[in-house]
Design a protein around this motif. Structure first.
Motif, PDB file in Angstrom:
ATOM      1  N   GLY A  81       0.801  -1.211   0.000  1.00  0.00           N
ATOM      2  CA  GLY A  81       0.000   0.000   0.000  1.00  0.00           C
ATOM      3  C   GLY A  81       0.833   1.260   0.000  1.00  0.00           C
ATOM      4  N   PRO A  82       0.165   2.392   0.130  1.00  0.00           N
ATOM      5  CA  PRO A  82      -1.284   2.458   0.366  1.00  0.00           C
ATOM      6  C   PRO A  82      -2.147   2.265  -0.888  1.00  0.00           C
ATOM      7  CG  PRO A  82      -0.356   4.663   0.345  1.00  0.00           C
ATOM      8  CD  PRO A  82       0.817   3.725   0.253  1.00  0.00           C
ATOM      9  N   ALA A  83      -1.608   2.575  -2.085  1.00  0.00           N
ATOM     10  CA  ALA A  83      -2.385   2.402  -3.308  1.00  0.00           C
ATOM     11  C   ALA A  83      -1.547   1.656  -4.334  1.00  0.00           C
ATOM     12  CB  ALA A  83      -2.824   3.747  -3.863  1.00  0.00           C
ATOM     13  N   PHE A  84      -2.208   0.916  -5.210  1.00  0.00           N
ATOM     14  CA  PHE A  84      -1.494   0.136  -6.218  1.00  0.00           C
ATOM     15  C   PHE A  84      -2.391  -0.085  -7.426  1.00  0.00           C
ATOM     16  CE2 PHE A  84      -3.786  -2.752  -3.505  1.00  0.00           C
ATOM     17  CZ  PHE A  84      -4.345  -3.675  -4.377  1.00  0.00           C
ATOM     18  N   SER A  85      -1.762  -0.326  -8.577  1.00  0.00           N
ATOM     19  CA  SER A  85      -2.467  -0.722  -9.797  1.00  0.00           C
ATOM     20  C   SER A  85      -1.468  -1.379 -10.729  1.00  0.00           C
ATOM     21  CB  SER A  85      -3.128   0.475 -10.486  1.00  0.00           C
ATOM     22  OG  SER A  85      -2.154   1.408 -10.918  1.00  0.00           O
ATOM     23  N   ASP A  86      -1.933  -2.339 -11.518  1.00  0.00           N
ATOM     24  CA  ASP A  86      -1.002  -3.090 -12.357  1.00  0.00           C
ATOM     25  C   ASP A  86      -1.773  -3.900 -13.387  1.00  0.00           C
ATOM     26  OD1 ASP A  86       1.455  -3.969 -13.239  1.00  0.00           O
ATOM     27  OD2 ASP A  86       1.634  -5.565 -11.745  1.00  0.00           O
ATOM     28  N   VAL A  87      -1.070  -4.268 -14.453  1.00  0.00           N
ATOM     29  CA  VAL A  87      -1.588  -5.186 -15.470  1.00  0.00           C
ATOM     30  C   VAL A  87      -0.498  -6.200 -15.778  1.00  0.00           C
ATOM     31  CG1 VAL A  87      -2.505  -5.468 -17.796  1.00  0.00           C
ATOM     32  CG2 VAL A  87      -3.061  -3.408 -16.481  1.00  0.00           C
ATOM     33  N   ASN A  88      -0.808  -7.474 -15.694  1.00  0.00           N
ATOM     34  CA  ASN A  88       0.119  -8.548 -16.043  1.00  0.00           C
ATOM     35  C   ASN A  88      -0.484  -9.379 -17.167  1.00  0.00           C
ATOM     36  OD1 ASN A  88       2.561  -8.563 -14.266  1.00  0.00           O
ATOM     37  ND2 ASN A  88       0.996  -8.527 -12.670  1.00  0.00           N
ATOM     38  N   ILE A  89       0.328  -9.711 -18.152  1.00  0.00           N
ATOM     39  CA  ILE A  89      -0.131 -10.493 -19.297  1.00  0.00           C
ATOM     40  C   ILE A  89       0.609 -11.825 -19.323  1.00  0.00           C
ATOM     41  CG2 ILE A  89      -0.276 -10.602 -21.817  1.00  0.00           C
ATOM     42  CD1 ILE A  89      -0.571  -7.580 -21.831  1.00  0.00           C
ATOM     43  N   ALA A  90      -0.140 -12.890 -19.532  1.00  0.00           N
ATOM     44  CA  ALA A  90       0.453 -14.230 -19.530  1.00  0.00           C
ATOM     45  C   ALA A  90      -0.028 -15.020 -20.732  1.00  0.00           C
ATOM     46  CB  ALA A  90       0.087 -14.971 -18.251  1.00  0.00           C
ATOM     47  N   SER A  91       0.844 -15.894 -21.222  1.00  0.00           N
ATOM     48  CA  SER A  91       0.493 -16.793 -22.310  1.00  0.00           C
ATOM     49  C   SER A  91      -0.474 -17.861 -21.812  1.00  0.00           C
ATOM     50  CB  SER A  91       1.749 -17.444 -22.877  1.00  0.00           C
ATOM     51  OG  SER A  91       1.410 -18.458 -23.805  1.00  0.00           O
TER      52      SER A  91
END
Length: 213
Positions: A144-154
């Motif tokens: 924290g305190p804040a988070f954001s993410d994008v993960n790409i997988a096969s």
């Protein structure tokens, strides 16, 4: 038609599970006992689980989001622990079965806030079993305190029907709160972008012609 309708509504097994890893576990199926959301394709749990005294957790799948041919899961939750001290964990799982769309990759998106840590993992299962976590797609730990993410997988080797599962592990020490929204959906293929671009161009041309007249 009645038989077809029953087959359609029972083809998936959207369920949500909250557990502290011990004796306190709650599993709720869509429109099952304890589901606070009357809509088909959405399941909501409101209540406590162990040291997590307040939880509002909602999972959404088809027919609200996506379809069997286009898998799309969304899991959101607000979770609060008491100030009793010590380190406490809460595991939240959202699963659905009966997906048939073949996609080469998936995107796991998450954003939120936490007074501790949140680990977000995603899985698929070629045997189409609910809550199966045999094949890992993505996994990431957030603070924290804040988070954001994008993960790409096969996702090579997907040949439906198959299941998808989202898994959240929340860790709090003492009084703390976490909230998040996590999504799992296919990454659009290049052809999809081309079709979308062509559609937008067509709308633009149509708009110009109307403006001239």
């Amino acid at each position: 038609m009645l038989i077809l309708g029953l087959m359609t509504t029972s083809a998936n097994a959207l369920s949500i599970r909250l557990t502290d890893g011990g004796a306190n576990t709650v599993t709720i199926g869509d429109n099952g006992v304890g589901d606070m959301n009357p809509l088909a394709g959405a399941v909501t749990y409101i209540g406590g689980v162990g040291s997590f005294i307040a939880n509002v957790s909602t999972g959404i799948s088809y027919p609200i989001l996506g379809s069997p041919a286009y898998p799309w899961l969304d899991l959101s939750s607000i979770d609060v622990t008491s100030g009793s001290g010590g380190t406490n964990k809460l595991y939240i799982y959202l699963t659905d079965t009966g997906f048939t769309g073949a996609f080469s990759s998936f995107a796991a998106t998450i954003g939120g806030t936490t007074g501790g840590t949140i680990k977000y993992s995603t899985y698929f299962d070629a045997a189409n079993a609910a809550f199966a976590m045999n094949t890992l797609l993505t996994e990431e730990l957030y603070g924290g305190p804040a988070f954001s993410d994008v993960n790409i997988a096969s996702a090579l080797g997907l040949d439906g029907p198959y299941s998808l599962t989202q898994a959240i592990e929340i860790t709090h020490t003492g009084l703390a709160a976490s909230s998040f929204d996590a999504e799992l959906a296919p990454v659009p293929e290049p052809g999809t972008f081309l079709l979308l671009g062509a559609g937008l161009m067509g709308l633009a041309v149509y708009g110009r012609r109307r403006a001239r007249t």
